[in-house]
Design a protein around this motif. Structure first.
Motif, PDB file in Angstrom:
ATOM      1  N   SER A  34      -1.185 -14.997   5.376  1.00 29.70           N
ATOM      2  CA  SER A  34       0.180 -14.497   5.154  1.00 29.70           C
ATOM      3  C   SER A  34       0.174 -13.049   4.679  1.00 29.70           C
ATOM      4  O   SER A  34       1.044 -12.270   5.057  1.00 29.70           O
ATOM      5  CB  SER A  34       0.927 -15.384   4.166  1.00 29.70           C
ATOM      6  N   ARG A  35      -0.812 -12.663   3.871  1.00 28.61           N
ATOM      7  CA  ARG A  35      -0.891 -11.273   3.417  1.00 28.61           C
ATOM      8  C   ARG A  35      -1.222 -10.341   4.587  1.00 28.61           C
ATOM      9  O   ARG A  35      -0.710  -9.232   4.678  1.00 28.61           O
ATOM     10  CB  ARG A  35      -1.928 -11.127   2.309  1.00 28.61           C
ATOM     11  N   PHE A  36      -2.110 -10.796   5.478  1.00 29.74           N
ATOM     12  CA  PHE A  36      -2.474  -9.974   6.623  1.00 29.74           C
ATOM     13  C   PHE A  36      -1.265  -9.773   7.535  1.00 29.74           C
ATOM     14  O   PHE A  36      -0.992  -8.665   7.998  1.00 29.74           O
ATOM     15  CB  PHE A  36      -3.633 -10.623   7.392  1.00 29.74           C
ATOM     16  N   SER A  37      -0.509 -10.839   7.747  1.00 27.00           N
ATOM     17  CA  SER A  37       0.702 -10.765   8.570  1.00 27.00           C
ATOM     18  C   SER A  37       1.749  -9.865   7.909  1.00 27.00           C
ATOM     19  O   SER A  37       2.400  -9.048   8.559  1.00 27.00           O
ATOM     20  CB  SER A  37       1.257 -12.168   8.783  1.00 27.00           C
ATOM     21  N   ARG A  38       1.902  -9.996   6.609  1.00 31.42           N
ATOM     22  CA  ARG A  38       2.862  -9.163   5.870  1.00 31.42           C
ATOM     23  C   ARG A  38       2.444  -7.695   5.915  1.00 31.42           C
ATOM     24  O   ARG A  38       3.282  -6.801   6.033  1.00 31.42           O
ATOM     25  CB  ARG A  38       2.967  -9.661   4.419  1.00 31.42           C
ATOM     26  N   GLY A  39       1.142  -7.450   5.865  1.00 24.80           N
ATOM     27  CA  GLY A  39       0.639  -6.081   5.978  1.00 24.80           C
ATOM     28  C   GLY A  39       0.981  -5.461   7.321  1.00 24.80           C
ATOM     29  O   GLY A  39       1.321  -4.288   7.412  1.00 24.80           O
ATOM     30  N   ARG A  40       0.914  -6.269   8.399  1.00 21.62           N
ATOM     31  CA  ARG A  40       1.300  -5.780   9.723  1.00 21.62           C
ATOM     32  C   ARG A  40       2.778  -5.371   9.721  1.00 21.62           C
ATOM     33  O   ARG A  40       3.152  -4.344  10.262  1.00 21.62           O
ATOM     34  CB  ARG A  40       1.030  -6.844  10.791  1.00 21.62           C
ATOM     35  N   CYS A 130      -5.497  -1.806  -5.093  1.00 23.49           N
ATOM     36  CA  CYS A 130      -4.134  -1.325  -4.950  1.00 23.49           C
ATOM     37  C   CYS A 130      -3.499  -1.293  -6.334  1.00 23.49           C
ATOM     38  O   CYS A 130      -3.819  -2.124  -7.193  1.00 23.49           O
ATOM     39  CB  CYS A 130      -3.357  -2.263  -4.021  1.00 23.49           C
ATOM     40  N   SER A 131      -2.587  -0.376  -6.532  1.00 24.46           N
ATOM     41  CA  SER A 131      -1.917  -0.263  -7.824  1.00 24.46           C
ATOM     42  C   SER A 131      -0.720  -1.203  -7.948  1.00 24.46           C
ATOM     43  O   SER A 131      -0.023  -1.188  -8.957  1.00 24.46           O
ATOM     44  CB  SER A 131      -1.482   1.188  -8.065  1.00 24.46           C
ATOM     45  N   CYS A 132      -0.493  -2.064  -6.961  1.00 21.47           N
ATOM     46  CA  CYS A 132       0.635  -2.997  -7.012  1.00 21.47           C
ATOM     47  C   CYS A 132       0.350  -4.101  -8.034  1.00 21.47           C
ATOM     48  O   CYS A 132      -0.799  -4.305  -8.433  1.00 21.47           O
ATOM     49  CB  CYS A 132       0.914  -3.601  -5.632  1.00 21.47           C
ATOM     50  N   PRO A 133       1.372  -4.828  -8.431  1.00 22.27           N
ATOM     51  CA  PRO A 133       1.168  -5.870  -9.438  1.00 22.27           C
ATOM     52  C   PRO A 133       0.550  -7.169  -8.906  1.00 22.27           C
ATOM     53  O   PRO A 133       0.262  -8.081  -9.688  1.00 22.27           O
ATOM     54  CB  PRO A 133       2.584  -6.136  -9.974  1.00 22.27           C
ATOM     55  N   ASP A 134       0.308  -7.267  -7.603  1.00 22.35           N
ATOM     56  CA  ASP A 134      -0.290  -8.472  -7.024  1.00 22.35           C
ATOM     57  C   ASP A 134      -1.727  -8.610  -7.530  1.00 22.35           C
ATOM     58  O   ASP A 134      -2.536  -7.697  -7.377  1.00 22.35           O
ATOM     59  CB  ASP A 134      -0.273  -8.372  -5.497  1.00 22.35           C
ATOM     60  N   LEU A 135      -2.048  -9.739  -8.093  1.00 17.60           N
ATOM     61  CA  LEU A 135      -3.379  -9.952  -8.645  1.00 17.60           C
ATOM     62  C   LEU A 135      -4.395 -10.359  -7.581  1.00 17.60           C
ATOM     63  O   LEU A 135      -5.597 -10.292  -7.809  1.00 17.60           O
ATOM     64  CB  LEU A 135      -3.336 -11.007  -9.755  1.00 17.60           C
ATOM     65  N   LYS A 136      -3.926 -10.819  -6.432  1.00 14.27           N
ATOM     66  CA  LYS A 136      -4.825 -11.236  -5.355  1.00 14.27           C
ATOM     67  C   LYS A 136      -5.287  -9.997  -4.597  1.00 14.27           C
ATOM     68  O   LYS A 136      -4.484  -9.159  -4.200  1.00 14.27           O
ATOM     69  CB  LYS A 136      -4.100 -12.196  -4.419  1.00 14.27           C
ATOM     70  N   ASN A 137      -6.577  -9.872  -4.419  1.00 17.44           N
ATOM     71  CA  ASN A 137      -7.144  -8.725  -3.727  1.00 17.44           C
ATOM     72  C   ASN A 137      -7.952  -9.242  -2.549  1.00 17.44           C
ATOM     73  O   ASN A 137      -8.752 -10.148  -2.728  1.00 17.44           O
ATOM     74  CB  ASN A 137      -8.028  -7.924  -4.680  1.00 17.44           C
ATOM     75  N   PRO A 138      -7.762  -8.744  -1.349  1.00 20.18           N
ATOM     76  CA  PRO A 138      -6.903  -7.634  -0.962  1.00 20.18           C
ATOM     77  C   PRO A 138      -5.451  -8.076  -0.763  1.00 20.18           C
ATOM     78  O   PRO A 138      -5.187  -9.163  -0.280  1.00 20.18           O
ATOM     79  CB  PRO A 138      -7.507  -7.153   0.351  1.00 20.18           C
ATOM     80  N   CYS A 139      -4.574  -7.195  -1.154  1.00 21.36           N
ATOM     81  CA  CYS A 139      -3.139  -7.483  -1.096  1.00 21.36           C
ATOM     82  C   CYS A 139      -2.553  -7.049   0.259  1.00 21.36           C
ATOM     83  O   CYS A 139      -3.247  -6.516   1.112  1.00 21.36           O
ATOM     84  CB  CYS A 139      -2.425  -6.760  -2.230  1.00 21.36           C
ATOM     85  N   LYS A 140      -1.255  -7.251   0.400  1.00 21.40           N
ATOM     86  CA  LYS A 140      -0.570  -6.900   1.653  1.00 21.40           C
ATOM     87  C   LYS A 140      -0.563  -5.394   1.901  1.00 21.40           C
ATOM     88  O   LYS A 140      -0.527  -4.951   3.050  1.00 21.40           O
ATOM     89  CB  LYS A 140       0.851  -7.450   1.649  1.00 21.40           C
ATOM     90  N   HIS A 141      -0.647  -4.590   0.844  1.00 20.33           N
ATOM     91  CA  HIS A 141      -0.664  -3.132   1.020  1.00 20.33           C
ATOM     92  C   HIS A 141      -2.010  -2.680   1.593  1.00 20.33           C
ATOM     93  O   HIS A 141      -2.069  -1.772   2.420  1.00 20.33           O
ATOM     94  CB  HIS A 141      -0.355  -2.439  -0.307  1.00 20.33           C
TER      95      HIS A 141
END
Length: 176
Positions: A34-40, A130-141
């Motif tokens: 889902s993160r990969f799709s959101r990144g697209r 990433c500087s985003c607040p998402d704790l899961k790495n790698p994030c959608k950014h």
């Protein structure tokens, strides 16, 4: 640092050519689906603001979405970085020398088709943040940056060598 052309223009579908497509397939395994799709989607909405690379490292900025509690129109901008393992010169130099000496291989590279050496050149893993607040790495950014890099590879296959640690002027000198 090399800079990508402005991503503010209409984005080219990333991964359309063999090299970009294989780059995405190779790195996709490191992402939650889902993160990969959101990144697209983030990439397609032109929210990758900048990307620059040098010595196996990529740094850039990706625009977030406004949160309900933030002032309307104010979107956060996140700093994204990726680091690929550099290829030792002893592995990369023979590939470049082979391409420089055989016109057909150089033509393959310039036509964005490296299937004869993709396994040797494409990164299998990376570090990212990433500087985003998402704790899961790698994030959608980070995923959005991956899609952006695939587009850059579609436009200029020499970027692959830069991502793996070889400076562009060295590449051009060897390919002559």
């Amino acid at each position: 640092m090399a800079k990508a052309s402005s991503s503010r223009s209409t984005p080219t579908p990333q991964g359309r050519l063999p090299l970009g497509r294989t780059f995405l397939k190779t790195l996709k395994a490191h992402f939650d689906a889902s993160r990969f799709s959101r990144g697209r989607e983030i990439f397609e909405h032109q929210r990758v603001l900048s990307a620059a690379w040098s010595s196996s490292q990529v740094a850039g900025q990706v625009k977030g979405r406004p949160k309900p509690y933030r002032e309307m129109g104010a979107c956060p901008v996140y700093d994204v970085w990726m680091r690929f393992e550099p290829l030792p010169e002893s592995e990369m130099l023979p590939v470049l020398l082979e391409m420089g000496s055989r016109v057909g291989l150089a033509a393959q590279l310039l036509s964005h088709d490296l299937c004869w050496r993709e396994g040797d050149l494409l990164p299998r893993a990376f570090e990212a943040g990433c500087s985003c607040p998402d704790l899961k790495n790698p994030c959608k950014h980070v995923a959005a940056m991956t899609h952006h890099l695939a587009r850059c590879l579609d436009r200029d296959p020499l970027v692959l060598f830069e991502l793996r640690g070889l400076a562009r002027d060295e590449i051009e000198l060897i390919l002559g």
